[in-house]
Design a protein around this motif. Structure first.
Motif, PDB file in Angstrom:
ATOM      1  N   ASN A 135       0.854  -1.183   0.000  1.00  0.00           N
ATOM      2  CA  ASN A 135       0.000   0.000   0.000  1.00  0.00           C
ATOM      3  C   ASN A 135       0.892   1.236   0.000  1.00  0.00           C
ATOM      4  O   ASN A 135       1.641   1.458   0.947  1.00  0.00           O
ATOM      5  CB  ASN A 135      -0.877  -0.033   1.275  1.00  0.00           C
ATOM      6  CG  ASN A 135      -1.761   1.193   1.380  1.00  0.00           C
ATOM      7  OD1 ASN A 135      -2.143   1.774   0.370  1.00  0.00           O
ATOM      8  ND2 ASN A 135      -2.074   1.589   2.585  1.00  0.00           N
ATOM      9  N   MET A 136       0.827   2.022  -1.062  1.00  0.00           N
ATOM     10  CA  MET A 136       1.630   3.255  -1.120  1.00  0.00           C
ATOM     11  C   MET A 136       0.708   4.374  -1.595  1.00  0.00           C
ATOM     12  O   MET A 136       0.652   4.701  -2.777  1.00  0.00           O
ATOM     13  CB  MET A 136       2.816   3.023  -2.074  1.00  0.00           C
ATOM     14  CG  MET A 136       3.738   4.204  -2.332  1.00  0.00           C
ATOM     15  SD  MET A 136       4.152   5.241  -0.927  1.00  0.00           S
ATOM     16  CE  MET A 136       4.941   4.082   0.158  1.00  0.00           C
ATOM     17  N   SER A 167      17.929  14.524   1.581  1.00  0.00           N
ATOM     18  CA  SER A 167      17.718  13.217   0.943  1.00  0.00           C
ATOM     19  C   SER A 167      18.113  12.167   1.953  1.00  0.00           C
ATOM     20  O   SER A 167      19.244  11.673   1.935  1.00  0.00           O
ATOM     21  CB  SER A 167      18.565  13.102  -0.323  1.00  0.00           C
ATOM     22  OG  SER A 167      18.103  14.018  -1.287  1.00  0.00           O
ATOM     23  N   GLY A 168      17.175  11.871   2.839  1.00  0.00           N
ATOM     24  CA  GLY A 168      17.538  10.974   3.930  1.00  0.00           C
ATOM     25  C   GLY A 168      16.403  10.131   4.455  1.00  0.00           C
ATOM     26  O   GLY A 168      16.388   8.918   4.295  1.00  0.00           O
ATOM     27  N   THR A 169      15.425  10.787   5.049  1.00  0.00           N
ATOM     28  CA  THR A 169      14.437  10.018   5.805  1.00  0.00           C
ATOM     29  C   THR A 169      13.390   9.346   4.920  1.00  0.00           C
ATOM     30  O   THR A 169      12.822   8.335   5.305  1.00  0.00           O
ATOM     31  CB  THR A 169      13.674  10.928   6.790  1.00  0.00           C
ATOM     32  OG1 THR A 169      12.848  11.810   6.044  1.00  0.00           O
ATOM     33  CG2 THR A 169      14.626  11.726   7.648  1.00  0.00           C
ATOM     34  N   GLY A 170      13.100   9.952   3.778  1.00  0.00           N
ATOM     35  CA  GLY A 170      12.011   9.429   2.945  1.00  0.00           C
ATOM     36  C   GLY A 170      10.653   9.660   3.593  1.00  0.00           C
ATOM     37  O   GLY A 170       9.640   9.100   3.175  1.00  0.00           O
ATOM     38  N   PHE A 216      20.295   5.121   2.857  1.00  0.00           N
ATOM     39  CA  PHE A 216      20.848   3.798   2.573  1.00  0.00           C
ATOM     40  C   PHE A 216      20.401   2.782   3.629  1.00  0.00           C
ATOM     41  O   PHE A 216      19.997   1.663   3.310  1.00  0.00           O
ATOM     42  CB  PHE A 216      22.383   3.867   2.518  1.00  0.00           C
ATOM     43  CG  PHE A 216      23.021   2.519   2.662  1.00  0.00           C
ATOM     44  CD1 PHE A 216      22.975   1.597   1.627  1.00  0.00           C
ATOM     45  CD2 PHE A 216      23.625   2.139   3.871  1.00  0.00           C
ATOM     46  CE1 PHE A 216      23.517   0.316   1.780  1.00  0.00           C
ATOM     47  CE2 PHE A 216      24.163   0.875   4.031  1.00  0.00           C
ATOM     48  CZ  PHE A 216      24.106  -0.035   2.984  1.00  0.00           C
ATOM     49  N   THR A 217      20.472   3.180   4.904  1.00  0.00           N
ATOM     50  CA  THR A 217      20.123   2.206   5.957  1.00  0.00           C
ATOM     51  C   THR A 217      18.646   1.802   5.871  1.00  0.00           C
ATOM     52  O   THR A 217      18.300   0.681   6.223  1.00  0.00           O
ATOM     53  CB  THR A 217      20.455   2.713   7.386  1.00  0.00           C
ATOM     54  OG1 THR A 217      19.778   3.951   7.622  1.00  0.00           O
ATOM     55  CG2 THR A 217      21.937   2.897   7.589  1.00  0.00           C
ATOM     56  N   HIS A 218      17.797   2.703   5.392  1.00  0.00           N
ATOM     57  CA  HIS A 218      16.391   2.299   5.213  1.00  0.00           C
ATOM     58  C   HIS A 218      16.294   1.187   4.175  1.00  0.00           C
ATOM     59  O   HIS A 218      15.576   0.198   4.365  1.00  0.00           O
ATOM     60  CB  HIS A 218      15.531   3.493   4.783  1.00  0.00           C
ATOM     61  CG  HIS A 218      15.465   4.563   5.837  1.00  0.00           C
ATOM     62  ND1 HIS A 218      15.143   5.857   5.558  1.00  0.00           N
ATOM     63  CD2 HIS A 218      15.710   4.507   7.172  1.00  0.00           C
ATOM     64  CE1 HIS A 218      15.181   6.561   6.689  1.00  0.00           C
ATOM     65  NE2 HIS A 218      15.521   5.759   7.668  1.00  0.00           N
ATOM     66  N   MET A 261       9.789   4.239   0.867  1.00  0.00           N
ATOM     67  CA  MET A 261       8.792   3.258   0.398  1.00  0.00           C
ATOM     68  C   MET A 261       9.083   1.884   0.995  1.00  0.00           C
ATOM     69  O   MET A 261       8.165   1.146   1.363  1.00  0.00           O
ATOM     70  CB  MET A 261       8.797   3.186  -1.123  1.00  0.00           C
ATOM     71  CG  MET A 261       8.242   4.440  -1.778  1.00  0.00           C
ATOM     72  SD  MET A 261       8.342   4.331  -3.565  1.00  0.00           S
ATOM     73  CE  MET A 261       7.526   5.871  -4.028  1.00  0.00           C
ATOM     74  N   VAL A 262      10.366   1.566   1.100  1.00  0.00           N
ATOM     75  CA  VAL A 262      10.748   0.262   1.661  1.00  0.00           C
ATOM     76  C   VAL A 262      10.310   0.162   3.123  1.00  0.00           C
ATOM     77  O   VAL A 262       9.581  -0.760   3.509  1.00  0.00           O
ATOM     78  CB  VAL A 262      12.283   0.034   1.533  1.00  0.00           C
ATOM     79  CG1 VAL A 262      12.718  -1.191   2.335  1.00  0.00           C
ATOM     80  CG2 VAL A 262      12.681  -0.116   0.075  1.00  0.00           C
TER      81      VAL A 262
END
Ligand code: NAP
Ligand code: ZN
Length: 366
Positions: A6-7, A137-140, A193-195, A249-250
């Motif tokens: 679901n997005m 450009s980090g948390t999303g 990246f870590t996400h 999204m991930v």
């Protein structure tokens, strides 16, 4: 195959995105609250673009720019009171994760009669519409339902979020990140990246979240030389924003794991920025999980163009430096606080318990 994907965010990513999609603002209502940090929304040009489109559309707005890094429950309560008094129809969050997360809390509090600590029960069923405009450009956060707030009472960060806290629109334009300095660019890129990476290794990962994660990990790998040299072209800025969006999204689907769960202690007690905190834990995080998800980790290394996990550990150290020294008392306390992060613990590939978390803190103590 089993999926539940679901997005519900309409994510629009292009140059001059705000101007090109100005029609979406009027779709959200006739009066808005802009939520931002202290000055970055002005400095990066996003505020002036938003003010232009709001004025052109005849939308009234108020500007709240008191969101601190790692937003507090007190600040969102203050903003929500103002939003209610001014009867705003929707919230525009401009900034890094902090203002966008605050925007989500304000959107919920603005639409419900509830106290700020009730947010964490996740029982609300409405929120004001949110337009999210990232400037890091980090948390999303622009594509996630999560809002992370600092709890002074609990000495950690707590998150909430459900179906109603996904922004309605995410407007992504990498030009807003040009003003971000080298260190902040690195720290936030490591967060993105870590996400992707934690999401890929997470117990809750799925085929579909993995497809997004791997593209994020590959794209991050392509940015490593620029992150090391500090030379950020427009193409690199755009790629980093793409990694960040994919990471959001991930984790919207997989959640995060123990690196995030532990990182909050570095942020709370050492004032270490969120992304850097995660980066400082990456080497031991990989060592810990390697026996259980070796193939997946090896594939990530290959995808990033790295020879092995020790090369990865070195790159992380070059990017985020060394972790702070910890005392025995710190380790005991951080273990106890990490145990509160139940979601991150149960989602980590290799099973965790108190003793193992304690050992992980020992491993990064310096
Ligand atoms: P941030 O805390 O939002 O901002 C950090 C600093 O960067 C602030 O001083 C800010 O200045 C400045 N800044 C922002 N954009 C800038 C720009 N374009 N140019 C120059 N300076 C700029 O940083 P963040 O790493 O993006 O967000 C971290 C927060 O997000 C943490 O609270 C973390 O827990 C949370 N988080 C949320 C999610 C989620 O899914 N919701 C995921 C991961 C992390 P101003 O104060 O002037 O704005
Ligand atoms: Zn994060």
């Amino acid at each position: 195959m089993k999926l539940n994907f679901n997005m519900p965010v309409r994510a629009l990513f292009e140059e001059n995105c705000v101007m090109k999609h100005s029609e979406i603002f009027a779709q959200c209502g006739a009066s808005a609250m802009i939520v931002a940090g202290h000055s970055s929304a002005e400095r990066c040009g996003a505020l002036s673009d938003v003010e232009t489109v709001l004025t052109q559309a005849g939308i009234k707005y108020i500007y709240f720019n008191k969101v601190e890094n790692n937003p507090s429950m007190e600040t969102v309560a203050e903003a929500a009171k103002l939003a209610k008094e001014n009867q705003v129809d929707f919230i525009i969050g401009i900034g890094g994760g902090s203002p966008i997360d605050a925007a989500k809390a304000i959107a919920v509090l603005g639409a419900n009669d509830m106290e700020v600590d009730e947010l964490f029960k996740n029982q609300f069923t409405k929120a004001l519409p949110i337009i999210a405009i990232p400037t890091t450009s980090g948390t999303g956060s622009e594509v996630t339902p999560y809002s992370v707030l600092l709890s002074k009472a609990k000495q950690t960060k707590l998150s909430f979020g459900n179906q109603y806290t996904f922004p309605a629109f995410a407007l992504l334009d990498a030009k807003y990140t040009y003003s971000l300095g080298r260190e902040a660019t690195i720290n936030t890129a490591v967060d993105a990246f870590t996400h992707c990476f934690e999401g890929y290794l997470a117990k809750r990962s799925t085929e579909l979240s993995n497809a997004l994660a791997i593209d994020g990990i590959r794209s991050f790998g392509e940015c490593i030389p620029a992150l090391l040299s500090g030379e950020f072209t427009e193409e690199i800025r755009s790629k980093l924003m793409y990694v960040s969006m994919l990471g959001g999204m991930v984790i919207s689907h997989t959640g995060v794991t123990i690196a995030h769960g532990m990182g909050y202690c570095y942020t709370f007690f050492h004032d270490i920025p969120h992304g850097r905190a995660n980066g400082l834990l990456m080497k031991e995080y990989v060592n810990y999980n390697y026996p259980v998800v070796k193939d997946k980790i090896d594939y990530c290394m290959e995808t990033m163009g790295l020879s092995d996990i020790s090369a990865f550990g070195e790159i992380m150290e070059q990017l985020v430096g060394k972790a702070p020294s910890l005392t025995d008392a710190d380790i005991d306390k951080y273990t106890e606080l990490t145990l509160l992060q139940k979601g991150s613990i149960s989602n980590t590939a290799k099973d965790l318990n108190e003793e193992r978390i304690h050992k992980l803190w020992e491993a990064v103590r310096n």
